[in-house]
Write a protein that holds these residues in place. Structure first.
Motif, PDB file in Angstrom:
ATOM      1  N   PRO A 242     -23.493 -22.429  -6.733  1.00 35.03           N
ATOM      2  CA  PRO A 242     -24.700 -22.690  -5.929  1.00 35.03           C
ATOM      3  C   PRO A 242     -25.934 -22.952  -6.787  1.00 35.03           C
ATOM      4  O   PRO A 242     -26.743 -23.836  -6.474  1.00 35.03           O
ATOM      5  CB  PRO A 242     -24.860 -21.407  -5.101  1.00 35.03           C
ATOM      6  CG  PRO A 242     -23.511 -20.793  -5.078  1.00 35.03           C
ATOM      7  CD  PRO A 242     -22.902 -21.116  -6.398  1.00 35.03           C
TER       8      PRO A 242
ATOM      9  N   HIS B 258     -28.075 -26.485  -6.881  1.00 31.36           N
ATOM     10  CA  HIS B 258     -29.518 -26.585  -6.649  1.00 31.36           C
ATOM     11  C   HIS B 258     -30.206 -27.239  -7.839  1.00 31.36           C
ATOM     12  O   HIS B 258     -31.089 -28.090  -7.675  1.00 31.36           O
ATOM     13  CB  HIS B 258     -30.117 -25.195  -6.416  1.00 31.36           C
ATOM     14  CG  HIS B 258     -29.949 -24.663  -5.040  1.00 31.36           C
ATOM     15  ND1 HIS B 258     -28.755 -24.174  -4.564  1.00 31.36           N
ATOM     16  CD2 HIS B 258     -30.843 -24.519  -4.017  1.00 31.36           C
ATOM     17  CE1 HIS B 258     -28.912 -23.757  -3.323  1.00 31.36           C
ATOM     18  NE2 HIS B 258     -30.166 -23.952  -2.967  1.00 31.36           N
TER      19      HIS B 258
ATOM     20  N   LEU C 223     -32.302 -30.698  -7.410  1.00 30.74           N
ATOM     21  CA  LEU C 223     -33.754 -30.720  -7.558  1.00 30.74           C
ATOM     22  C   LEU C 223     -34.177 -31.508  -8.799  1.00 30.74           C
ATOM     23  O   LEU C 223     -35.212 -32.176  -8.787  1.00 30.74           O
ATOM     24  CB  LEU C 223     -34.300 -29.296  -7.619  1.00 30.74           C
ATOM     25  CG  LEU C 223     -34.142 -28.491  -6.320  1.00 30.74           C
ATOM     26  CD1 LEU C 223     -34.649 -27.067  -6.500  1.00 30.74           C
ATOM     27  CD2 LEU C 223     -34.881 -29.162  -5.177  1.00 30.74           C
TER      28      LEU C 223
ATOM     29  N   LEU D 167     -37.406 -25.052  -1.587  1.00 31.47           N
ATOM     30  CA  LEU D 167     -36.143 -25.772  -1.652  1.00 31.47           C
ATOM     31  C   LEU D 167     -35.049 -24.929  -2.296  1.00 31.47           C
ATOM     32  O   LEU D 167     -33.860 -25.211  -2.107  1.00 31.47           O
ATOM     33  CB  LEU D 167     -36.330 -27.074  -2.435  1.00 31.47           C
ATOM     34  CG  LEU D 167     -37.379 -28.046  -1.877  1.00 31.47           C
ATOM     35  CD1 LEU D 167     -37.501 -29.270  -2.769  1.00 31.47           C
ATOM     36  CD2 LEU D 167     -37.035 -28.450  -0.456  1.00 31.47           C
ATOM     37  N   ALA D 168     -35.424 -23.916  -3.057  1.00 30.11           N
ATOM     38  CA  ALA D 168     -34.449 -23.056  -3.731  1.00 30.11           C
ATOM     39  C   ALA D 168     -34.167 -21.769  -2.970  1.00 30.11           C
ATOM     40  O   ALA D 168     -33.558 -20.848  -3.522  1.00 30.11           O
ATOM     41  CB  ALA D 168     -34.939 -22.734  -5.142  1.00 30.11           C
TER      42      ALA D 168
ATOM     43  N   GLY E 214     -32.019 -21.033  -0.850  1.00 32.20           N
ATOM     44  CA  GLY E 214     -30.606 -20.696  -0.754  1.00 32.20           C
ATOM     45  C   GLY E 214     -30.157 -19.768  -1.864  1.00 32.20           C
ATOM     46  O   GLY E 214     -29.237 -18.962  -1.687  1.00 32.20           O
ATOM     47  N   LEU E 215     -30.809 -19.855  -3.030  1.00 31.77           N
ATOM     48  CA  LEU E 215     -30.422 -19.010  -4.152  1.00 31.77           C
ATOM     49  C   LEU E 215     -30.886 -17.569  -3.961  1.00 31.77           C
ATOM     50  O   LEU E 215     -30.288 -16.650  -4.528  1.00 31.77           O
ATOM     51  CB  LEU E 215     -30.972 -19.585  -5.453  1.00 31.77           C
ATOM     52  CG  LEU E 215     -30.436 -20.979  -5.779  1.00 31.77           C
ATOM     53  CD1 LEU E 215     -31.016 -21.488  -7.086  1.00 31.77           C
ATOM     54  CD2 LEU E 215     -28.911 -20.965  -5.851  1.00 31.77           C
TER      55      LEU E 215
ATOM     56  N   VAL F  81     -25.201 -21.097   1.972  1.00 30.40           N
ATOM     57  CA  VAL F  81     -26.466 -21.671   1.518  1.00 30.40           C
ATOM     58  C   VAL F  81     -26.872 -22.831   2.419  1.00 30.40           C
ATOM     59  O   VAL F  81     -28.017 -22.936   2.856  1.00 30.40           O
ATOM     60  CB  VAL F  81     -26.346 -22.135   0.059  1.00 30.40           C
ATOM     61  CG1 VAL F  81     -27.574 -22.942  -0.354  1.00 30.40           C
ATOM     62  CG2 VAL F  81     -26.178 -20.935  -0.871  1.00 30.40           C
TER      63      VAL F  81
ATOM     64  N   TRP G 241     -30.188 -23.642   5.018  1.00 30.29           N
ATOM     65  CA  TRP G 241     -30.981 -24.881   5.107  1.00 30.29           C
ATOM     66  C   TRP G 241     -30.957 -25.436   6.526  1.00 30.29           C
ATOM     67  O   TRP G 241     -31.982 -25.845   7.069  1.00 30.29           O
ATOM     68  CB  TRP G 241     -30.429 -25.921   4.154  1.00 30.29           C
ATOM     69  CG  TRP G 241     -30.686 -25.664   2.708  1.00 30.29           C
ATOM     70  CD1 TRP G 241     -31.513 -24.706   2.169  1.00 30.29           C
ATOM     71  CD2 TRP G 241     -30.115 -26.358   1.603  1.00 30.29           C
ATOM     72  NE1 TRP G 241     -31.484 -24.777   0.810  1.00 30.29           N
ATOM     73  CE2 TRP G 241     -30.645 -25.766   0.423  1.00 30.29           C
ATOM     74  CE3 TRP G 241     -29.216 -27.398   1.481  1.00 30.29           C
ATOM     75  CZ2 TRP G 241     -30.294 -26.212  -0.844  1.00 30.29           C
ATOM     76  CZ3 TRP G 241     -28.869 -27.841   0.215  1.00 30.29           C
ATOM     77  CH2 TRP G 241     -29.405 -27.252  -0.934  1.00 30.29           C
TER      78      TRP G 241
ATOM     79  N   PRO H  14     -32.530 -22.646 -11.053  1.00 28.31           N
ATOM     80  CA  PRO H  14     -31.764 -21.538 -10.464  1.00 28.31           C
ATOM     81  C   PRO H  14     -31.989 -20.210 -11.179  1.00 28.31           C
ATOM     82  O   PRO H  14     -31.986 -19.155 -10.539  1.00 28.31           O
ATOM     83  CB  PRO H  14     -30.309 -22.004 -10.584  1.00 28.31           C
ATOM     84  CG  PRO H  14     -30.311 -23.048 -11.648  1.00 28.31           C
ATOM     85  CD  PRO H  14     -31.648 -23.720 -11.549  1.00 28.31           C
TER      86      PRO H  14
END
Length: 267
Positions: A40, A44, A48, A80-81, A83-84, A102, A106, A239
């Motif tokens: 993941p 990302h 990005l 945008l990150a 999910g991490l 993840v 979103w 990340p």
């Protein structure tokens, strides 16, 4: 369904031992999270970085478009990150969150995260407009291309404009950092409204000014060094910092007790 801790009045920063060593601990924990479950994070990072490279290429000959696009990208990148943060949250609970979880975050289009992202985008726009006004009034020549900025601002023989530009950027970045450093992971972790998350973020910074100033400087230096590698360093840096930011949040804000999943409030 992705679980969140319910909103509670005890979300104020806890009296934890946060000191000048803490940012290095957050980096170590973030690095460990990245390589415990790298897919993941690297996904990302590649995504990005590709977006940043595309912006750089599309606006390569138009300085103000480049400045606006890249400033907006750097400010909104923490959204945008998000999910991490979910990945680190799962690892802290002893499980692994895959890409499906993840992507589910979103696709949820959490109105609070969308709203916060729009506010950060407005902050980036404000910085670009303020910067344009300063440079237009002060620069001895028109700034139209990136090389114009390098020649007439960065490498100007007289001191003044570049230093004031940097100071102005720091002054405008400080409230953005203070508003988001705890707020964004809190919005992922809990169902609190945006206003409560921002207040908790400011309180955390106010309670630990030294460590948080160091953390902001560490983030700026790592991002700057990553961009000097033709953006390739961002693949790992983004990340890494996202995972580390989750651990910063956990140290700065009292852990909430698990509860039933809730629909996030609209405020």
């Amino acid at each position: 369904m992705r679980e969140r801790s319910p909103a509670r009045s005890s979300l104020a920063p806890a009296p934890r031992q946060v000191d000048l060593r803490s940012p290095w601990r957050w980096l170590a924990l973030g690095w460990a999270d990245l390589w415990r479950h790298p897919v993941p994070g690297l996904f990302h990072g590649f995504l990005l970085t590709a977006v940043g490279a595309a912006l750089l290429w599309l606006a390569r000959d138009r300085f103000w478009l480049l400045a606006g696009a890249f400033s907006g990208f750097l400010i909104v990148a923490p959204i945008l990150a998000t999910g991490l943060y979910q990945v680190s949250r799962a690892l802290s609970a002893g499980r692994r969150a895959g890409l499906r979880e993840v992507v589910s975050l979103w696709r949820s289009l959490d109105a609070r995260l969308v709203r916060f992202g729009l506010l950060l985008g407005l902050a980036g726009t404000g910085w670009v407009l303020t910067s344009a006004g300063l440079i237009t009034l002060w620069s001895p020549a028109a700034i139209l291309k990136p090389m114009d900025f390098l020649r007439h601002v960065v490498l100007a023989p007289d001191l003044g404009l570049f230093e004031v530009w940097l100071l102005l950027g720091a002054l405008l970045a400080a409230p953005v950092f203070a508003s988001s450093v705890v707020a964004i992971p809190m919005l992922v972790d809990t169902s609190v409204p945006v206003s409560m998350a921002v207040v908790a973020s400011w309180r955390a910074v106010a309670n630990h000014p030294g460590p948080m100033a160091l953390w902001a400087a560490v983030i700026a230096v790592l991002m700057g060094l990553s961009m000097l590698t033709a953006l390739l360093g961002l693949v790992v840096c983004i990340p890494w910092l996202a995972h580390a930011s989750w651990h910063a949040y956990r140290d700065l804000v009292r852990d909430t007790t698990p509860g039933e999943a809730q629909t996030p409030p609209s405020a």
